[in-house]
Enzyme design. Structure first.
Site, PDB file in Angstrom:
ATOM      1  N   HIS A  96       0.743  -1.283   0.062  1.00 25.63           N
ATOM      2  CA  HIS A  96       0.019  -0.102   0.026  1.00 25.63           C
ATOM      3  C   HIS A  96       0.839   1.270   0.061  1.00 25.63           C
ATOM      4  O   HIS A  96       2.027   1.343   0.586  1.00 25.63           O
ATOM      5  CB  HIS A  96      -1.009  -0.126   1.254  1.00 25.63           C
ATOM      6  CG  HIS A  96      -1.958   1.031   1.137  1.00 25.63           C
ATOM      7  ND1 HIS A  96      -1.698   2.478   1.647  1.00 25.63           N
ATOM      8  CD2 HIS A  96      -3.336   1.296   0.742  1.00 25.63           C
ATOM      9  CE1 HIS A  96      -2.856   3.352   1.416  1.00 25.63           C
ATOM     10  NE2 HIS A  96      -3.720   2.371   0.818  1.00 25.63           N
ATOM     11  N   GLU A 166      -4.369   1.975  -7.002  1.00 27.74           N
ATOM     12  CA  GLU A 166      -4.730   3.188  -6.490  1.00 27.74           C
ATOM     13  C   GLU A 166      -3.714   4.350  -6.327  1.00 27.74           C
ATOM     14  O   GLU A 166      -2.823   4.348  -5.903  1.00 27.74           O
ATOM     15  CB  GLU A 166      -4.483   2.447  -4.733  1.00 27.74           C
ATOM     16  CG  GLU A 166      -5.224   1.390  -4.377  1.00 27.74           C
ATOM     17  CD  GLU A 166      -5.586   1.192  -3.020  1.00 27.74           C
ATOM     18  OE1 GLU A 166      -6.854   0.958  -2.555  1.00 27.74           O
ATOM     19  OE2 GLU A 166      -4.672   1.561  -2.072  1.00 27.74           O
TER      20      GLU A 166
HETATM   21  P1  PGA Z   1      -9.684   5.697   0.827  1.00 29.84           P
HETATM   22  O1  PGA Z   1      -8.592   4.737   1.159  1.00 29.84           O
HETATM   23  O2  PGA Z   1     -10.946   4.975   0.411  1.00 29.84           O
HETATM   24  O3  PGA Z   1     -10.273   6.004   2.234  1.00 29.84           O
HETATM   25  O4  PGA Z   1      -9.560   6.717  -0.001  1.00 29.84           O
HETATM   26  C1  PGA Z   1      -8.290   3.811  -0.026  1.00 29.84           C
HETATM   27  C2  PGA Z   1      -7.021   2.839   0.249  1.00 29.84           C
HETATM   28  O5  PGA Z   1      -6.103   3.485   0.938  1.00 29.84           O
HETATM   29  O6  PGA Z   1      -6.925   1.738  -0.119  1.00 29.84           O
END
Ligand code: PGA
Length: 246
Positions: A96, A166
């Site tokens: 992540h 992401e």
């Molecule tokens: P968020 O986080 O939906 O709060 O933007 C997404 C993530 O970090 O996977």
């Protein structure tokens, strides 16, 4: 298959996680909506409780937010893949952007962790995503493909791996929700590059009930990975309904 998952990140006590899991068990029942695969990634302290509360045979998979590449040893503060699996995790989130940014996670460490996860039968959920300057320079697709290729390496056994695209600029309270048009090219590039080697490409970053259907409609998107909008269980249930077309 539409994967709908949430990471609690560093939120929730054991009791709060248990209450969430109990409500989820009650609402989802023994079978997820057709074609939908839910997963929940609590903090490490609550993996065991969430897995037990959901129960063996639950259609909701439980995950860990990170685990180490070594099977055990002098790695203070870490948990291993076998320990995550022992606690009840079937899946492990890797790479992540918060871990890449704050905890020195690199393509090389992600790669080692993917190997370890596969060795122990865990589904690796590998997050890839470009920062705002890379996006502004038009480098999103190249960046995420390079991250995905690095994570998978030359291995032939990556068929269970999930990728989550992401964009860093779309995540969290400081993030701006991406539009379907903005994610289309990076998702297509990931599919072209590694689509036949992985189980799916998810999208994450400021996903909410308001934009979920549109994001799921982007060609090549096999699911959504959600933070804030799913931290209340009703939000997660709403997203499951949207994925099920309800
Ligand atoms: P968020 O986080 O939906 O709060 O933007 C997404 C993530 O970090 O996977």
């Amino acid at each position: 298959m539409r994967w709908i998952g949430t990471s609690f990140k560093m939120t929730k006590t054991i009791a709060e996680s248990a209450a969430y899991a109990a409500r989820l068990r009650e609402a989802v029942g023994p079978e997820a909506p057709a074609g939908v695969r839910p997963f929940v990634i609590p903090p490490a302290t609550a993996i065991d409780t969430v897995a037990r509360t959901l129960g063996a045979g639950s259609p909701v998979l439980v995950g860990a937010q990170n685990a180490h590449w070594a099977d055990g040893g002098p790695w203070t503060g870490e948990i291993s893949m076998p320990q995550a699996a022992d606690a009840g995790a079937a899946l492990v989130e890797l790479g992540h952007s918060e871990r890449r940014t704050h905890f020195a996670e690199t393509d090389a460490t992600v790669r080692r962790k993917v190997r370890a996860a596969l060795r122990h039968g865990l589904i690796p959920l590998v997050c890839v995503g470009e920062d705002a300057p890379t996006f502004a320079a038009g480098g999103s697709a190249d960046h995420v493909v390079a991250q995905a290729l690095a994570a998978l390496g030359g291995s032939a056994d990556t068929g269970t791996v999930l990728l989550a695209y992401e964009p860093v600029w779309a995540i969290g309270d400081a993030g701006r929700p991406a539009t379907p048009a903005e994610i289309a090219a990076p998702v297509a590039a990931l599919r072209d590059a590694v689509g036949d080697r992985v189980a799916g490409v998810l999208y994450g970053g400021s996903v909410a009930p308001e934009n979920a259907a549109d994001l799921l409609g982007v060609p090549g998107v096999d699911g959504l990975f959600v933070g804030r909008a799913a931290w209340r269980v009703e939000g997660f249930l709403r997203l499951l309904d949207i994925a099920a077309g309800r």
